[in-house]
Design an enzyme around this catalytic site. Structure first.
Site, PDB file in Angstrom:
ATOM      1  N   ARG A  93     -12.061 -13.699  -5.111  1.00  0.00           N
ATOM      2  CA  ARG A  93     -12.121 -13.748  -6.581  1.00  0.00           C
ATOM      3  C   ARG A  93     -13.556 -13.927  -7.084  1.00  0.00           C
ATOM      4  O   ARG A  93     -13.965 -13.319  -8.072  1.00  0.00           O
ATOM      5  CB  ARG A  93     -11.226 -14.888  -7.098  1.00  0.00           C
ATOM      6  CG  ARG A  93     -11.011 -14.843  -8.605  1.00  0.00           C
ATOM      7  CD  ARG A  93     -10.018 -15.891  -9.053  1.00  0.00           C
ATOM      8  NE  ARG A  93      -8.682 -15.630  -8.585  1.00  0.00           N
ATOM      9  CZ  ARG A  93      -7.793 -14.844  -9.197  1.00  0.00           C
ATOM     10  NH1 ARG A  93      -8.136 -14.209 -10.304  1.00  0.00           N
ATOM     11  NH2 ARG A  93      -6.586 -14.697  -8.703  1.00  0.00           N
ATOM     12  N   GLY A 103       0.790  -1.228   0.000  1.00  0.00           N
ATOM     13  CA  GLY A 103       0.000   0.000   0.000  1.00  0.00           C
ATOM     14  C   GLY A 103       0.820   1.274   0.000  1.00  0.00           C
ATOM     15  O   GLY A 103       0.289   2.341   0.307  1.00  0.00           O
ATOM     16  N   HIS A 154       2.222   0.707 -13.930  1.00  0.00           N
ATOM     17  CA  HIS A 154       3.009  -0.495 -14.207  1.00  0.00           C
ATOM     18  C   HIS A 154       4.491  -0.162 -14.035  1.00  0.00           C
ATOM     19  O   HIS A 154       4.942   0.880 -14.513  1.00  0.00           O
ATOM     20  CB  HIS A 154       2.741  -0.984 -15.632  1.00  0.00           C
ATOM     21  CG  HIS A 154       3.435  -2.265 -15.948  1.00  0.00           C
ATOM     22  ND1 HIS A 154       2.986  -3.482 -15.479  1.00  0.00           N
ATOM     23  CD2 HIS A 154       4.554  -2.526 -16.669  1.00  0.00           C
ATOM     24  CE1 HIS A 154       3.811  -4.434 -15.905  1.00  0.00           C
ATOM     25  NE2 HIS A 154       4.766  -3.877 -16.623  1.00  0.00           N
ATOM     26  N   ASN A 185       1.989   3.014  -2.548  1.00  0.00           N
ATOM     27  CA  ASN A 185       1.443   3.973  -3.516  1.00  0.00           C
ATOM     28  C   ASN A 185       0.092   4.504  -3.056  1.00  0.00           C
ATOM     29  O   ASN A 185      -0.209   5.689  -3.231  1.00  0.00           O
ATOM     30  CB  ASN A 185       1.320   3.337  -4.900  1.00  0.00           C
ATOM     31  CG  ASN A 185       2.592   3.468  -5.713  1.00  0.00           C
ATOM     32  OD1 ASN A 185       3.140   4.549  -5.856  1.00  0.00           O
ATOM     33  ND2 ASN A 185       3.077   2.354  -6.246  1.00  0.00           N
ATOM     34  N   GLU A 211       7.426   6.156  -9.007  1.00  0.00           N
ATOM     35  CA  GLU A 211       6.008   5.979  -8.682  1.00  0.00           C
ATOM     36  C   GLU A 211       5.548   7.026  -7.682  1.00  0.00           C
ATOM     37  O   GLU A 211       4.516   7.695  -7.887  1.00  0.00           O
ATOM     38  CB  GLU A 211       5.772   4.577  -8.110  1.00  0.00           C
ATOM     39  CG  GLU A 211       5.959   3.463  -9.113  1.00  0.00           C
ATOM     40  CD  GLU A 211       5.884   2.082  -8.498  1.00  0.00           C
ATOM     41  OE1 GLU A 211       5.813   1.116  -9.260  1.00  0.00           O
ATOM     42  OE2 GLU A 211       5.887   1.964  -7.253  1.00  0.00           O
TER      43      GLU A 211
END
Length: 197
Positions: free
Chosen positions: A63, A12, A109, A14, A179
């Site tokens: 999921r 976490g 990415h 970012n 980033e």
């Protein structure tokens, strides 16, 4: 008020940088953190207020809920989310979610796409591949999300040199710095261009 939801699978860092960046902006609110990992570090970061007193609610999903139901779409819609930000989120976003938020999902990415993208190319796997290929540079790509891994329209790229002696960890450190420097700012720039919902 512009409302952001952040998806994260890992530590976490970012998500924290983005939350801190907007913490003093009255017109932007981080309304939700979503994670597919019950052990994700982003959960603890949110509990601690992301270092800026912002305690953002966290939803953990599996999921089946993500892929086979519209639960996540309904949740995001009910919160009137304007932009979805993927910050180290490892799953492919299902088509119904992409279609529900067209041009409103962005990802970062850790390489210069189209190089070193696609399924399985995340985190350390990317940096190992960059070193193995003897690349002289790497970097970050911020892009819109579509139904395929790392193939959406590119918004922004920044590069860093890769020295012949660099290890994957060295490359990761350089990429992380890019980033943290650029992602929050670019999120803000994307928000400024979004049409009203």
């Amino acid at each position: 008020m512009t409302r952001i939801a952040i998806f994260a699978s890992g530590s976490g860092s970012n998500a924290e940088e983005i939350t801190r960046y907007f913490s003093d902006q009255a017109t932007v609110q981080i309304v939700l953190i979503l994670t597919n990992n019950p052990q994700a570090g982003v959960i603890d970061r949110s509990r601690r207020g992301f270092g800026c007193g912002q305690h953002v609610p966290v939803v953990v999903f599996d999921r089946a809920a993500f892929r086979d139901t519209d639960r996540i779409i309904q949740l995001l819609t009910s919160l009137e989310v304007d932009l979805i930000v993927l910050a180290g989120f490892m799953w492919l976003v299902p088509a119904p979610l992409v279609q529900a938020f067209p041009g409103r999902i962005i990802n970062i990415h850790p390489a210069l796409l189209p190089k070193f993208g696609g399924k399985g190319m995340f985190g350390h796997h990317v940096h190992e591949a960059v070193v193995a290929a003897r690349e002289t540079e790497s970097g970050i790509t911020i892009h819109f999300v579509n139904e395929h891994y790392d193939e959406g329209q590119i918004i922004f790229q920044a590069s860093c040199p890769v020295a012949p002696t660099d290890t994957p960890d060295d490359v990761a450190a350089k990429v992380h710095q890019l980033e943290y420097t650029h992602y929050p700012r670019v999120v803000g720039e994307v928000l400024a261009t979004l049409p009203a919902r």
